[in-house]
Design a protein around this motif. Structure first.
Motif, PDB file in Angstrom:
ATOM      1  N   SER A  12       0.831  -1.208   0.000  1.00 44.11           N
ATOM      2  CA  SER A  12       0.000   0.000   0.000  1.00 44.11           C
ATOM      3  C   SER A  12       0.859   1.249   0.000  1.00 44.11           C
ATOM      4  N   GLY A  13       0.234   2.354  -0.350  1.00 41.35           N
ATOM      5  CA  GLY A  13       0.912   3.636  -0.349  1.00 41.35           C
ATOM      6  C   GLY A  13      -0.092   4.746  -0.536  1.00 41.35           C
TER       7      GLY A  13
ATOM      8  N   ARG B 194       5.850   5.796  -4.074  1.00 39.06           N
ATOM      9  CA  ARG B 194       6.387   4.698  -4.881  1.00 39.06           C
ATOM     10  C   ARG B 194       6.172   3.399  -4.122  1.00 39.06           C
ATOM     11  N   VAL B 195       5.652   2.393  -4.815  1.00 42.83           N
ATOM     12  CA  VAL B 195       5.409   1.083  -4.217  1.00 42.83           C
ATOM     13  C   VAL B 195       6.193   0.051  -5.021  1.00 42.83           C
ATOM     14  N   THR B 196       6.804  -0.878  -4.324  1.00 37.43           N
ATOM     15  CA  THR B 196       7.555  -1.943  -4.986  1.00 37.43           C
ATOM     16  C   THR B 196       7.005  -3.301  -4.574  1.00 37.43           C
ATOM     17  N   ILE B 197       6.828  -4.181  -5.551  1.00 34.08           N
ATOM     18  CA  ILE B 197       6.328  -5.535  -5.305  1.00 34.08           C
ATOM     19  C   ILE B 197       7.416  -6.517  -5.721  1.00 34.08           C
ATOM     20  N   SER B 198       7.736  -7.439  -4.840  1.00 37.76           N
ATOM     21  CA  SER B 198       8.771  -8.424  -5.134  1.00 37.76           C
ATOM     22  C   SER B 198       8.166  -9.731  -5.626  1.00 37.76           C
TER      23      SER B 198
ATOM     24  N   ILE C  14       5.881   0.831  -8.884  1.00 44.79           N
ATOM     25  CA  ILE C  14       4.865   1.770  -9.330  1.00 44.79           C
ATOM     26  C   ILE C  14       5.207   3.106  -8.695  1.00 44.79           C
ATOM     27  N   SER C  15       5.566   4.065  -9.510  1.00 47.06           N
ATOM     28  CA  SER C  15       5.890   5.380  -8.972  1.00 47.06           C
ATOM     29  C   SER C  15       4.716   6.322  -9.208  1.00 47.06           C
ATOM     30  N   GLY C  16       4.640   7.391  -8.425  1.00 45.19           N
ATOM     31  CA  GLY C  16       3.524   8.317  -8.578  1.00 45.19           C
ATOM     32  C   GLY C  16       2.192   7.613  -8.443  1.00 45.19           C
ATOM     33  N   LEU C  17       2.051   6.836  -7.375  1.00 46.60           N
ATOM     34  CA  LEU C  17       0.867   5.990  -7.168  1.00 46.60           C
ATOM     35  C   LEU C  17      -0.433   6.774  -7.342  1.00 46.60           C
ATOM     36  N   ARG C  18      -1.378   6.183  -8.048  1.00 45.66           N
ATOM     37  CA  ARG C  18      -2.680   6.801  -8.293  1.00 45.66           C
ATOM     38  C   ARG C  18      -3.790   5.877  -7.842  1.00 45.66           C
ATOM     39  N   SER C  19      -4.953   6.415  -7.592  1.00 52.39           N
ATOM     40  CA  SER C  19      -6.073   5.617  -7.089  1.00 52.39           C
ATOM     41  C   SER C  19      -6.433   4.492  -8.057  1.00 52.39           C
ATOM     42  N   GLU C  20      -6.261   4.746  -9.343  1.00 52.64           N
ATOM     43  CA  GLU C  20      -6.621   3.717 -10.332  1.00 52.64           C
ATOM     44  C   GLU C  20      -5.623   2.568 -10.379  1.00 52.64           C
TER      45      GLU C  20
ATOM     46  N   PHE D 241       3.047 -18.787 -12.041  1.00 46.23           N
ATOM     47  CA  PHE D 241       2.596 -17.453 -11.667  1.00 46.23           C
ATOM     48  C   PHE D 241       2.922 -17.174 -10.204  1.00 46.23           C
ATOM     49  N   GLY D 242       2.980 -15.891  -9.888  1.00 46.06           N
ATOM     50  CA  GLY D 242       3.164 -15.497  -8.510  1.00 46.06           C
ATOM     51  C   GLY D 242       1.873 -15.641  -7.729  1.00 46.06           C
ATOM     52  N   THR D 243       1.998 -15.523  -6.424  1.00 43.62           N
ATOM     53  CA  THR D 243       0.854 -15.677  -5.528  1.00 43.62           C
ATOM     54  C   THR D 243      -0.077 -14.475  -5.560  1.00 43.62           C
ATOM     55  N   GLY D 244       0.386 -13.380  -6.154  1.00 42.33           N
ATOM     56  CA  GLY D 244      -0.457 -12.196  -6.287  1.00 42.33           C
ATOM     57  C   GLY D 244      -0.288 -11.213  -5.143  1.00 42.33           C
ATOM     58  N   THR D 245      -0.321  -9.937  -5.468  1.00 42.78           N
ATOM     59  CA  THR D 245      -0.207  -8.862  -4.473  1.00 42.78           C
ATOM     60  C   THR D 245      -1.348  -7.878  -4.688  1.00 42.78           C
ATOM     61  N   GLU D 246      -2.078  -7.613  -3.622  1.00 44.78           N
ATOM     62  CA  GLU D 246      -3.153  -6.624  -3.682  1.00 44.78           C
ATOM     63  C   GLU D 246      -2.600  -5.266  -3.291  1.00 44.78           C
ATOM     64  N   VAL D 247      -2.687  -4.323  -4.202  1.00 42.92           N
ATOM     65  CA  VAL D 247      -2.195  -2.972  -3.932  1.00 42.92           C
ATOM     66  C   VAL D 247      -3.350  -2.071  -3.539  1.00 42.92           C
ATOM     67  N   THR D 248      -3.181  -1.394  -2.413  1.00 43.24           N
ATOM     68  CA  THR D 248      -4.188  -0.456  -1.910  1.00 43.24           C
ATOM     69  C   THR D 248      -3.611   0.949  -1.899  1.00 43.24           C
ATOM     70  N   VAL D 249      -4.395   1.890  -2.380  1.00 42.39           N
ATOM     71  CA  VAL D 249      -3.987   3.295  -2.328  1.00 42.39           C
ATOM     72  C   VAL D 249      -4.727   3.945  -1.165  1.00 42.39           C
ATOM     73  N   LEU D 250      -3.970   4.353  -0.181  1.00 41.11           N
ATOM     74  CA  LEU D 250      -4.546   4.852   1.072  1.00 41.11           C
ATOM     75  C   LEU D 250      -5.130   6.261   0.932  1.00 41.11           C
TER      76      LEU D 250
END
Lengths: 113, 110
Positions: free
Chosen positions: B11-12, B17-21, B76-82, B101-110
């Motif tokens: 989340s961010g 900027r958010v990074t997913i491994s 993801i830089s400049g995180l946006r709600s979309e 495939f990866g296990t998946g990451t849910e990204v939340t914009v706070l």
């Protein structure tokens, strides 16, 4: 532009088979592999198998060996995925993809008695 | 089952900027290309990154991919709600002779 259009939703009973189609357009169908991937509700992506539309060669995930068959009809640029001996755990959205880059819209298959 | 490991969530705040491994092994990420997808609810996965760090046309340059050894990352830089969505990595696995495939990451914009 590259487009993959899949057949509509299906409802099947346990033990039955389902065949999902994937019609390709916007590129030469025989030049790129087709992959099939499924996703159960709320779950991640699961690769099922691939096909070379030119040769017809296929490869399947071990989990689905013996139950899945991927075929094609090059004259109409369409790939097919047939899954047999369906059980409730096979309820999922099934996707076709050109390589793994361009994806179809998905086909919901529901297995229920 | 998923062979590539991702954090379940990230989340961010907007603009951050958010990074997913994405952690794999020598038979997949270590030797093959990595792909990244964005999946919005009820829609098909959308390709964000191919061949480790290439963006398809139409994907904003806010999205970037990298790979080092048996791991990869999506930034993801400049995180946006979309950008709120699920994100997946993928790679061909030579041992399994198939994509994983990866296990998946849910990204939340706070």
């Amino acid at each position: 532009q590259v487009q993959l259009v899949q057949s509509g939703a299906e409802v099947k009973k346990p033990g039955a088979s389902v065949k999902v189609s994937c019609k390709a357009s916007g590129y030469t169908f025989t030049s790129f592999d087709i992959n099939w991937v499924r996703q159960a509700t709320g779950q991640g992506l699961e690769w099922m198998g691939w096909m070379n539309p030119n040769s017809g060669n296929t490869g399947y995930a071990q989990k689905f060996q013996g139950r899945v068959t991927i075929t094609r009809n090059t004259s109409i640029s369409t790939a097919y995925m047939e899954l047999s001996s369906l059980r409730s755990e096979d309820t999922a959205v099934y996707y076709c993809a050109r390589t793994v880059e361009n994806w179809g819209q998905g086909t919901l298959v529901t297995v229920s008695s | 089952q998923s062979v590539l490991t991702q954090p379940p969530s990230a989340s961010g705040t907007p603009g951050q900027r958010v990074t997913i491994s994405c952690s794999g092994s020598s038979s997949n990420i270590g030797t093959n290309y990595v792909y990244w997808y964005q999946q919005l609810p009820g829609t098909a996965p959308k390709l964000l990154i191919y061949r480790n760090n290439q963006r398809p046309s139409g994907v904003p340059d806010r999205f970037s991919g990298s790979k080092s050894g048996t791991s990869a990352s999506l930034a993801i830089s400049g995180l946006r709600s979309e950008d709120e969505a699920d994100y997946y990595c993928a790679a061909w696995d030579d041992s399994l002779s198939g994509y994983v495939f990866g296990t998946g990451t849910e990204v939340t914009v706070l």
